[in-house]
Design a protein around this motif. Structure first.
Motif, PDB file in Angstrom:
ATOM      1  N   UNK A 151      28.403 -40.857  19.122  1.00  0.00           N
ATOM      2  CA  UNK A 151      27.278 -40.017  18.732  1.00  0.00           C
ATOM      3  C   UNK A 151      26.314 -40.768  17.830  1.00  0.00           C
ATOM      4  N   UNK A 152      26.827 -41.544  16.885  1.00  0.00           N
ATOM      5  CA  UNK A 152      25.967 -42.307  15.984  1.00  0.00           C
ATOM      6  C   UNK A 152      25.194 -43.395  16.693  1.00  0.00           C
ATOM      7  N   UNK A 153      25.737 -43.906  17.802  1.00  0.00           N
ATOM      8  CA  UNK A 153      25.056 -44.949  18.559  1.00  0.00           C
ATOM      9  C   UNK A 153      23.940 -44.395  19.429  1.00  0.00           C
ATOM     10  N   UNK A 154      23.825 -43.081  19.509  1.00  0.00           N
ATOM     11  CA  UNK A 154      22.719 -42.471  20.256  1.00  0.00           C
ATOM     12  C   UNK A 154      21.453 -42.400  19.420  1.00  0.00           C
ATOM     13  N   UNK A 155      21.566 -42.645  18.111  1.00  0.00           N
ATOM     14  CA  UNK A 155      20.378 -42.666  17.266  1.00  0.00           C
ATOM     15  C   UNK A 155      19.822 -41.283  17.017  1.00  0.00           C
ATOM     16  N   UNK A 156      18.505 -41.141  17.166  1.00  0.00           N
ATOM     17  CA  UNK A 156      17.799 -39.888  16.906  1.00  0.00           C
ATOM     18  C   UNK A 156      17.620 -39.149  18.223  1.00  0.00           C
ATOM     19  N   UNK A 157      18.118 -37.925  18.354  1.00  0.00           N
ATOM     20  CA  UNK A 157      17.979 -37.202  19.623  1.00  0.00           C
ATOM     21  C   UNK A 157      16.552 -36.741  19.873  1.00  0.00           C
ATOM     22  N   UNK A 158      16.213 -36.564  21.126  1.00  0.00           N
ATOM     23  CA  UNK A 158      14.878 -36.079  21.497  1.00  0.00           C
ATOM     24  C   UNK A 158      14.681 -34.653  21.005  1.00  0.00           C
ATOM     25  N   UNK A 159      15.715 -33.856  21.096  1.00  0.00           N
ATOM     26  CA  UNK A 159      15.668 -32.465  20.643  1.00  0.00           C
ATOM     27  C   UNK A 159      16.906 -32.187  19.820  1.00  0.00           C
ATOM     28  N   UNK A 160      16.724 -31.466  18.721  1.00  0.00           N
ATOM     29  CA  UNK A 160      17.835 -31.124  17.846  1.00  0.00           C
ATOM     30  C   UNK A 160      17.573 -29.737  17.275  1.00  0.00           C
ATOM     31  N   UNK A 161      18.091 -28.707  17.975  1.00  0.00           N
ATOM     32  CA  UNK A 161      17.774 -27.353  17.565  1.00  0.00           C
ATOM     33  C   UNK A 161      16.298 -27.078  17.781  1.00  0.00           C
ATOM     34  N   UNK A 162      15.622 -26.676  16.733  1.00  0.00           N
ATOM     35  CA  UNK A 162      14.194 -26.387  16.814  1.00  0.00           C
ATOM     36  C   UNK A 162      13.337 -27.652  16.697  1.00  0.00           C
ATOM     37  N   UNK A 163      13.956 -28.750  16.269  1.00  0.00           N
ATOM     38  CA  UNK A 163      13.222 -30.000  16.053  1.00  0.00           C
ATOM     39  C   UNK A 163      13.018 -30.728  17.380  1.00  0.00           C
ATOM     40  N   UNK A 164      11.789 -31.192  17.638  1.00  0.00           N
ATOM     41  CA  UNK A 164      11.497 -32.000  18.823  1.00  0.00           C
ATOM     42  C   UNK A 164      10.830 -33.303  18.387  1.00  0.00           C
ATOM     43  N   UNK A 165      10.980 -34.344  19.204  1.00  0.00           N
ATOM     44  CA  UNK A 165      10.388 -35.664  18.909  1.00  0.00           C
ATOM     45  C   UNK A 165       9.512 -36.096  20.079  1.00  0.00           C
ATOM     46  N   UNK A 166       8.257 -35.638  20.141  1.00  0.00           N
ATOM     47  CA  UNK A 166       7.402 -35.932  21.298  1.00  0.00           C
ATOM     48  C   UNK A 166       6.939 -37.379  21.395  1.00  0.00           C
ATOM     49  N   UNK A 167       7.141 -38.212  20.355  1.00  0.00           N
ATOM     50  CA  UNK A 167       6.796 -39.639  20.429  1.00  0.00           C
ATOM     51  C   UNK A 167       8.027 -40.505  20.680  1.00  0.00           C
ATOM     52  N   UNK A 168       9.149 -39.904  21.015  1.00  0.00           N
ATOM     53  CA  UNK A 168      10.407 -40.638  21.182  1.00  0.00           C
ATOM     54  C   UNK A 168      10.282 -41.748  22.220  1.00  0.00           C
ATOM     55  N   UNK A 169       9.392 -41.589  23.197  1.00  0.00           N
ATOM     56  CA  UNK A 169       9.254 -42.545  24.300  1.00  0.00           C
ATOM     57  C   UNK A 169       8.497 -43.810  23.901  1.00  0.00           C
ATOM     58  N   UNK A 170       7.737 -43.792  22.803  1.00  0.00           N
ATOM     59  CA  UNK A 170       6.813 -44.872  22.448  1.00  0.00           C
ATOM     60  C   UNK A 170       7.413 -45.793  21.391  1.00  0.00           C
ATOM     61  N   UNK A 171       6.830 -46.988  21.247  1.00  0.00           N
ATOM     62  CA  UNK A 171       7.248 -47.895  20.181  1.00  0.00           C
ATOM     63  C   UNK A 171       6.129 -48.021  19.152  1.00  0.00           C
ATOM     64  N   UNK A 172       6.460 -48.614  17.998  1.00  0.00           N
ATOM     65  CA  UNK A 172       5.507 -48.707  16.888  1.00  0.00           C
ATOM     66  C   UNK A 172       4.274 -49.529  17.266  1.00  0.00           C
ATOM     67  N   UNK A 174       2.810 -49.929  20.253  1.00  0.00           N
ATOM     68  CA  UNK A 174       1.927 -49.146  21.122  1.00  0.00           C
ATOM     69  C   UNK A 174       1.192 -48.081  20.329  1.00  0.00           C
ATOM     70  N   UNK A 175       1.903 -47.425  19.416  1.00  0.00           N
ATOM     71  CA  UNK A 175       1.292 -46.392  18.580  1.00  0.00           C
ATOM     72  C   UNK A 175       0.198 -47.000  17.703  1.00  0.00           C
ATOM     73  N   UNK A 176       0.480 -48.172  17.116  1.00  0.00           N
ATOM     74  CA  UNK A 176      -0.515 -48.832  16.271  1.00  0.00           C
ATOM     75  C   UNK A 176      -1.741 -49.264  17.054  1.00  0.00           C
ATOM     76  N   UNK A 177      -1.534 -49.830  18.256  1.00  0.00           N
ATOM     77  CA  UNK A 177      -2.665 -50.243  19.093  1.00  0.00           C
ATOM     78  C   UNK A 177      -3.531 -49.050  19.449  1.00  0.00           C
ATOM     79  N   UNK A 178      -2.899 -47.944  19.802  1.00  0.00           N
ATOM     80  CA  UNK A 178      -3.646 -46.730  20.148  1.00  0.00           C
ATOM     81  C   UNK A 178      -4.478 -46.245  18.965  1.00  0.00           C
ATOM     82  N   UNK A 179      -3.886 -46.266  17.773  1.00  0.00           N
ATOM     83  CA  UNK A 179      -4.602 -45.789  16.585  1.00  0.00           C
ATOM     84  C   UNK A 179      -5.825 -46.649  16.290  1.00  0.00           C
ATOM     85  N   UNK A 180      -5.666 -47.952  16.421  1.00  0.00           N
ATOM     86  CA  UNK A 180      -6.798 -48.853  16.141  1.00  0.00           C
ATOM     87  C   UNK A 180      -7.886 -48.741  17.208  1.00  0.00           C
TER      88      UNK A 180
END
Length: 456
Positions: A151-172, A174-180
């Motif tokens: 379980x610990x090797x799975x890292x951060x889940x995409x969904x955890x109860x009410x919590x969602x991670x919509x940027x889970x697919x991207x890397x830092x 790509x996110x930085x390039x998009x912002x700039x």
């Protein structure tokens, strides 16, 4: 070329949400925005996609004027987006000192509890955080350093109860390039540059070497995590199957046949996983396993909440007396939230105007016929022998069988609670009300009980 690649993040964002079914077009989502690069990009992607959302920001006042400037920045961002803004100031440092935990852990508990409260009070369907692939990798490495299982090797889940991670697919990157390229403005947290924290040391010193060894590290990580998740699910199914094969519930506790246990492959590992929900640590398994193998009759092993007794033919798992007898008695309708455990609160409300009232399809909400409720109410853990009549069914069944039929995990079934009215269970909290207390056409007023989970 880079521009076309990074503009594609909009399409990837929408595709990821649809593929993972994170939310629907009509849902209103609470975005947790610190003001940093990742959360600002998340807010921009929600804006350009035309989704409904609000923005929440927590000021922990840990960096003086810089924290206040972050709050002002996020407030202005919400105004630019034309969405609701929520903010609060929480005493993370004070709580850390009182509870003897790290400031980071205290801050996490406080902010997620507040996010959950906001979502409940304002009708947000989900709570979105801006975690991405680099965060997943860092979390896996931290867990690996500490010591972990699948379980610990799975890292951060995409969904955890009410919590969602919509940027889970991207890397830092790509996110930085998009912002700039879209000329976004964000705040830089000065603490991110310091190697004082373990995560930062991994980010600045270890991960660059790993990426040098494998430039496609984050791409292969997604495949690895998916495989680990599948393996973990299969393991959970096998652990449940073998547990149900040898575990016998009796009034004195759970009895595990030693002979049947020894017949299981990797029985010591199975035992460690089975006992984890009872508070036992992996390091405690070796001496317990020795007692099973040898003549350890009469030996006892304890966690904070439970005891394992090595009997002649069985291991007997039972709650320590103080925990087993833990219960909350409500003599009358409470005016505020009732803290049930470290994990959740209950909120009680009488609904007298039933015109247009709809029972929410939410397992964390029970709507009961108030006139059928006899006070006092007792809130306690479910016990062996407890029976109730699940809503929609005609006959009674044991709580244990109901949870098994619902394929509830071992961890969740052992920590389930009930609301008892008189001698009858009125609600198996988070799962099903009792049919005898259901709302009918003759109901004059409703007792609505809602569970609010603290921090996921």
């Amino acid at each position: 070329m880079a521009l076309a690649r990074n503009r594609a993040i909009d399409h990837q964002f929408l595709s990821f949400i649809n593929r993972e079914q994170l939310f629907s077009q009509t849902d209103c989502i609470l975005l947790t925005v610190s003001g940093g690069l990742d959360s600002v990009v998340m807010a921009e992607l929600f804006r350009t996609a035309g989704f409904r959302y609000g923005i929440a920001h927590v000021n922990f006042q840990l960096r003086g004027a810089e924290s206040d400037e972050d709050e002002a920045f996020v407030r202005a961002l919400a105004e630019q987006h034309g969405v609701r803004f929520h903010t609060t100031r929480l005493p993370a440092k004070q709580q850390a000192e009182e509870q003897g935990i790290s400031t980071q852990m205290a801050a996490r508990h406080l902010r997620y509890a507040w996010f959950e409260q906001l979502a409940e009070e304002n009708g947000y369907a989900s709570i979105a955080t801006a975690h991405h692939q680099d965060d997943v990798l860092e979390t896996i490495l931290i867990n690996l350093v500490r010591g972990t299982g699948l379980t610990g090797l799975r890292g951060i889940p995409i969904r955890q109860g009410r919590i969602i991670r919509p940027l889970w697919f991207a890397d830092r990157e790509t996110i930085g390039d998009y912002a700039r390229e879209t000329e976004l403005v964000w705040r830089e947290d000065s603490s991110n540059a310091s190697d004082k924290y373990r995560r930062n040391r991994l980010r600045h010193q270890v991960i660059p070497i790993l990426k040098e060894m494998n430039p496609s590290l984050l791409q292969t990580l997604q495949t690895t995590v998916a495989r680990l998740q599948s393996a973990d699910q299969l393991l959970e199914e096998e652990m449940r199957r073998s547990w149900e094969e040898i575990a016998e519930n009796r009034p004195e506790g759970v009895f595990l046949s030693i002979q049947q246990l020894l017949n299981q492959r990797e029985w010591a590992f199975r035992l460690s996983e089975w006992l984890k929900p009872y508070g036992f640590q992996y390091v405690q398994i070796d001496p317990l396993a020795e007692a099973v193998r040898g003549d350890g009759f009469g030996q006892k092993f304890q966690s904070a909440t439970h005891q394992v007794l090595r009997d002649r033919d069985y291991l007997v798992v039972s709650e320590l007396q103080s925990v087993a007898n833990q219960e909350i008695i409500l003599n009358e309708m409470p005016t505020g939230e009732v803290s049930v455990s470290d994990h959740f609160f209950l909120r009680f409300e009488i609904i007298e105007s039933l015109n247009g009232f709809q029972i929410p399809p939410n397992p964390d909400v029970a709507c009961l016929d108030a006139d059928r409720i006899s006070w006092p109410l007792t809130i306690r853990r479910w016990q062996t022998g407890d029976r109730f009549q699940p809503l929609g069914l005609k006959g009674k069944q044991s709580v244990g069988n109901f949870l098994t039929n619902q394929k509830v995990s071992l961890t969740d079934r052992r920590s389930a609670w009930v609301v008892v009215a008189g001698e009858a269970i009125a609600w198996l909290i988070g799962y099903r009300p009792d049919d005898r207390f259901r709302v009918t056409g003759q109901t004059r007023k409703i007792l609505k009980i809602e569970r609010r989970i603290v921090g996921q």
